[in-house]
Design a protein around this motif. Structure first.
Motif, PDB file in Angstrom:
ATOM      1  N   SER A 124      64.958  21.058 -54.743  1.00  0.00           N
ATOM      2  CA  SER A 124      64.823  20.374 -53.485  1.00  0.00           C
ATOM      3  C   SER A 124      63.631  20.371 -53.788  1.00  0.00           C
ATOM      4  CB  SER A 124      64.723  21.265 -52.519  1.00  0.00           C
ATOM      5  OG  SER A 124      64.268  20.176 -51.420  1.00  0.00           O
ATOM      6  N   THR A 163      59.416  17.387 -47.079  1.00  0.00           N
ATOM      7  CA  THR A 163      60.735  18.005 -47.865  1.00  0.00           C
ATOM      8  C   THR A 163      61.247  18.850 -46.430  1.00  0.00           C
ATOM      9  OG1 THR A 163      58.830  19.619 -48.340  1.00  0.00           O
ATOM     10  CG2 THR A 163      58.911  18.343 -49.664  1.00  0.00           C
ATOM     11  N   ILE A 209      59.616  18.628 -53.851  1.00  0.00           N
ATOM     12  CA  ILE A 209      58.531  18.596 -55.092  1.00  0.00           C
ATOM     13  C   ILE A 209      59.213  19.384 -55.964  1.00  0.00           C
ATOM     14  CG2 ILE A 209      56.523  19.036 -55.872  1.00  0.00           C
ATOM     15  CD1 ILE A 209      55.785  19.618 -52.808  1.00  0.00           C
ATOM     16  N   TYR A 223      51.274  32.291 -44.409  1.00  0.00           N
ATOM     17  CA  TYR A 223      51.736  30.992 -46.107  1.00  0.00           C
ATOM     18  C   TYR A 223      50.643  30.814 -46.675  1.00  0.00           C
ATOM     19  CZ  TYR A 223      52.415  26.460 -48.049  1.00  0.00           C
ATOM     20  OH  TYR A 223      53.435  25.526 -48.677  1.00  0.00           O
ATOM     21  N   ASP A 263      66.738  27.368 -59.152  1.00  0.00           N
ATOM     22  CA  ASP A 263      66.763  27.477 -58.016  1.00  0.00           C
ATOM     23  C   ASP A 263      67.491  28.450 -57.157  1.00  0.00           C
ATOM     24  OD1 ASP A 263      65.503  25.694 -55.826  1.00  0.00           O
ATOM     25  OD2 ASP A 263      66.503  26.878 -54.513  1.00  0.00           O
ATOM     26  N   LYS A 300      48.609  31.839 -50.189  1.00  0.00           N
ATOM     27  CA  LYS A 300      48.790  30.594 -51.228  1.00  0.00           C
ATOM     28  C   LYS A 300      46.751  30.682 -51.183  1.00  0.00           C
ATOM     29  CE  LYS A 300      52.770  28.329 -50.823  1.00  0.00           C
ATOM     30  NZ  LYS A 300      52.714  27.461 -52.403  1.00  0.00           N
ATOM     31  N   VAL A 319      53.895  17.031 -47.056  1.00  0.00           N
ATOM     32  CA  VAL A 319      54.691  16.467 -48.279  1.00  0.00           C
ATOM     33  C   VAL A 319      56.285  16.264 -47.123  1.00  0.00           C
ATOM     34  CG1 VAL A 319      55.440  15.977 -49.900  1.00  0.00           C
ATOM     35  CG2 VAL A 319      53.948  17.151 -49.863  1.00  0.00           C
ATOM     36  N   ASN A 326      56.562  26.849 -58.380  1.00  0.00           N
ATOM     37  CA  ASN A 326      57.037  26.436 -57.442  1.00  0.00           C
ATOM     38  C   ASN A 326      58.012  26.686 -56.242  1.00  0.00           C
ATOM     39  OD1 ASN A 326      56.094  22.948 -56.367  1.00  0.00           O
ATOM     40  ND2 ASN A 326      58.632  23.331 -56.754  1.00  0.00           N
ATOM     41  N   ASP A 383      66.249  34.161 -57.740  1.00  0.00           N
ATOM     42  CA  ASP A 383      65.661  34.841 -57.375  1.00  0.00           C
ATOM     43  C   ASP A 383      64.594  34.859 -57.676  1.00  0.00           C
ATOM     44  OD1 ASP A 383      64.583  35.669 -55.106  1.00  0.00           O
ATOM     45  OD2 ASP A 383      65.865  37.188 -54.835  1.00  0.00           O
ATOM     46  N   VAL A 384      62.952  34.272 -57.532  1.00  0.00           N
ATOM     47  CA  VAL A 384      61.790  33.965 -57.871  1.00  0.00           C
ATOM     48  C   VAL A 384      61.191  35.833 -57.806  1.00  0.00           C
ATOM     49  CG1 VAL A 384      61.413  31.753 -59.514  1.00  0.00           C
ATOM     50  CG2 VAL A 384      61.052  32.417 -57.036  1.00  0.00           C
ATOM     51  N   GLY A 444      49.161  18.240 -50.025  1.00  0.00           N
ATOM     52  CA  GLY A 444      48.872  18.273 -48.305  1.00  0.00           C
ATOM     53  C   GLY A 444      50.378  18.015 -47.997  1.00  0.00           C
TER      54      GLY A 444
HETATM   55  P1  NAD Z   1      62.064  22.713 -50.572  1.00  0.00           P
HETATM   56  O1  NAD Z   1      62.160  23.576 -49.405  1.00  0.00           O
HETATM   57  O2  NAD Z   1      61.748  21.335 -50.353  1.00  0.00           O
HETATM   58  O3  NAD Z   1      61.687  23.357 -52.435  1.00  0.00           O
HETATM   59  C1  NAD Z   1      61.439  24.536 -52.151  1.00  0.00           C
HETATM   60  C2  NAD Z   1      62.920  25.134 -53.493  1.00  0.00           C
HETATM   61  O4  NAD Z   1      62.273  26.424 -53.362  1.00  0.00           O
HETATM   62  C3  NAD Z   1      64.172  25.113 -52.600  1.00  0.00           C
HETATM   63  O5  NAD Z   1      65.148  24.253 -54.089  1.00  0.00           O
HETATM   64  C4  NAD Z   1      64.631  26.517 -52.082  1.00  0.00           C
HETATM   65  O6  NAD Z   1      66.590  26.821 -52.609  1.00  0.00           O
HETATM   66  C5  NAD Z   1      63.243  26.970 -53.197  1.00  0.00           C
HETATM   67  N1  NAD Z   1      63.251  28.799 -53.470  1.00  0.00           N
HETATM   68  C6  NAD Z   1      62.517  28.829 -52.295  1.00  0.00           C
HETATM   69  N2  NAD Z   1      63.069  30.951 -52.031  1.00  0.00           N
HETATM   70  C7  NAD Z   1      63.595  30.744 -53.894  1.00  0.00           C
HETATM   71  C8  NAD Z   1      63.912  31.474 -54.316  1.00  0.00           C
HETATM   72  N3  NAD Z   1      63.426  32.594 -54.205  1.00  0.00           N
HETATM   73  N4  NAD Z   1      63.782  31.548 -55.499  1.00  0.00           N
HETATM   74  C9  NAD Z   1      63.734  30.733 -56.296  1.00  0.00           C
HETATM   75  N5  NAD Z   1      64.031  29.024 -55.551  1.00  0.00           N
HETATM   76  C10 NAD Z   1      63.623  29.204 -54.389  1.00  0.00           C
HETATM   77  O7  NAD Z   1      60.081  22.619 -50.830  1.00  0.00           O
HETATM   78  P2  NAD Z   1      59.139  21.667 -51.398  1.00  0.00           P
HETATM   79  O8  NAD Z   1      58.271  21.502 -50.435  1.00  0.00           O
HETATM   80  O9  NAD Z   1      59.946  20.811 -52.137  1.00  0.00           O
HETATM   81  O10 NAD Z   1      57.640  23.260 -51.909  1.00  0.00           O
HETATM   82  C11 NAD Z   1      57.882  23.444 -53.515  1.00  0.00           C
HETATM   83  C12 NAD Z   1      56.728  24.287 -53.402  1.00  0.00           C
HETATM   84  O11 NAD Z   1      55.398  23.352 -52.560  1.00  0.00           O
HETATM   85  C13 NAD Z   1      56.371  25.149 -52.873  1.00  0.00           C
HETATM   86  O12 NAD Z   1      55.650  26.030 -53.865  1.00  0.00           O
HETATM   87  C14 NAD Z   1      55.416  24.824 -51.117  1.00  0.00           C
HETATM   88  O13 NAD Z   1      54.731  25.766 -50.497  1.00  0.00           O
HETATM   89  C15 NAD Z   1      54.533  24.149 -51.558  1.00  0.00           C
HETATM   90  N6  NAD Z   1      54.151  22.738 -51.104  1.00  0.00           N
HETATM   91  C16 NAD Z   1      54.958  22.366 -49.734  1.00  0.00           C
HETATM   92  C17 NAD Z   1      53.807  20.994 -48.522  1.00  0.00           C
HETATM   93  C18 NAD Z   1      54.786  20.365 -47.969  1.00  0.00           C
HETATM   94  O14 NAD Z   1      54.372  19.916 -46.755  1.00  0.00           O
HETATM   95  N7  NAD Z   1      56.245  20.009 -48.098  1.00  0.00           N
HETATM   96  C19 NAD Z   1      53.265  21.460 -49.162  1.00  0.00           C
HETATM   97  C20 NAD Z   1      51.679  22.370 -49.922  1.00  0.00           C
HETATM   98  C21 NAD Z   1      52.638  22.482 -50.502  1.00  0.00           C
END
Ligand code: NAD
Length: 243
Positions: free
Chosen positions: A15, A185, A17, A150, A37, A154, A183, A85, A58-59, A181
């Motif tokens: 999903s 999602t 990013i 969070y 994932d 982070k 995103v 990620n 599951d990471v 920043g």
């Molecule tokens: P997202 O929810 O679209 O994608 C995250 C993915 O991680 C999902 O597919 C989910 O199933 C998977 N996941 C969650 N827990 C898991 C686990 N235990 N094992 C394996 N997979 C797992 O979110 P995103 O926004 O794309 O987030 C990606 C990264 O970017 C994350 O680390 C998030 O903290 C970081 N981030 C996101 C934003 C934002 O605004 N969206 C901003 C800064 C950082």
């Protein structure tokens, strides 16, 4: 750093990013892309688009990290780029967060990186190359209101990458930390039912980026071998530490 002919693995690749990263890396002609994932169906969808391998794992558990690495290496050979990620938005809050909630965020946002580094770094050091990247956040640089676990985890993810970069960069292994920043999602929308989460999102809405643009900045940052990769201008998220 070039990615042609290399094996790139992305966790949370089903999903947002992570999925965009997989598609962006695909343009660099890697040997293979492994998409990991906890949601297997989403990993399969991304893997299908990049002709890669999908792994359900599951990471937040070390045994799962060891298994996914073994499965990925069996298919595409040694992992050259491990992009740690996967992330979760909850639990949010402060005092009301339970030990279990803190531990969950800690395992997904910090231990997952440590376990992957422990498993991969010795072989990468022997080869004199490899790339270990984690996704922290703008919340790893400045506090995100209302989301103590969070923000704390982070910050720790960035500090971890920085520590390893200083300790091991002389070996030829590269380290980077992606700090996006806001995103667009599912992760960001997942806190929409919380007043603080919604306020943070709405306050930042003007600055929200599409995952595809974040992935582009990230991969270009890795090609340039930059340690800290911020996807937003410095006036939104003040940068610190290594650049
Ligand atoms: P997202 O929810 O679209 O994608 C995250 C993915 O991680 C999902 O597919 C989910 O199933 C998977 N996941 C969650 N827990 C898991 C686990 N235990 N094992 C394996 N997979 C797992 O979110 P995103 O926004 O794309 O987030 C990606 C990264 O970017 C994350 O680390 C998030 O903290 C970081 N981030 C996101 C934003 C934002 O605004 N969206 C901003 C800064 C950082």
């Amino acid at each position: 750093m070039e990615f042609g002919g290399r094996h790139v693995l992305i966790t949370g690749g089903g999903s947002g990013i992570g999925a965009a990263l997989a598609e962006r890396f695909a343009k660099e002609c890697p040997r293979g892309i492994t998409v990991v994932d906890i949601d297997f169906a989403s990993a399969q969808e991304t893997a299908f688009r990049v002709d890669g391998l999908a792994i359900e794992a599951d990471v937040s558990r070390e045994s799962e990290i060891l298994r996914l690495i073994a499965e990925a290496e069996q298919r595409f050979g040694e992992i050259d780029v491990y992009f740690s990620n996967a992330g979760i938005p909850r639990p949010i809050g402060g005092l009301e967060v339970t030990d279990e909630g803190w531990q969950q965020q800690w395992n997904v946002h910090v231990m997952s990186h440590i376990w992957a580094m422990r498993a991969l770094l010795p072989a990468m050091i022997k080869r004199g190359e490899g790339y270990l990247v984690n996704t922290a956040s703008g919340a790893g640089l400045i506090m995100t209101p209302g989301a103590a676990p969070y923000t704390v985890t982070k910050h720790a993810a960035l500090a971890l990458a920085e520590s390893y970069a200083v300790m091991y960069s002389h070996t030829g292994v590269r380290f980077s930390c992606l700090c996006p920043g806001l995103v667009e999602t599912p992760l960001m929308l997942a806190v929409d039912d919380d007043p603080v989460g919604r306020a943070v999102r709405m306050g930042l809405d003007n600055h929200a980026m599409a995952p595809v643009d974040v992935a582009d900045v990230a991969v270009r940052g890795l090609i340039e071998e930059r340690f800290l990769i911020q996807t937003h201008p410095d006036d939104i998220i003040p940068a610190a530490r290594l650049r």
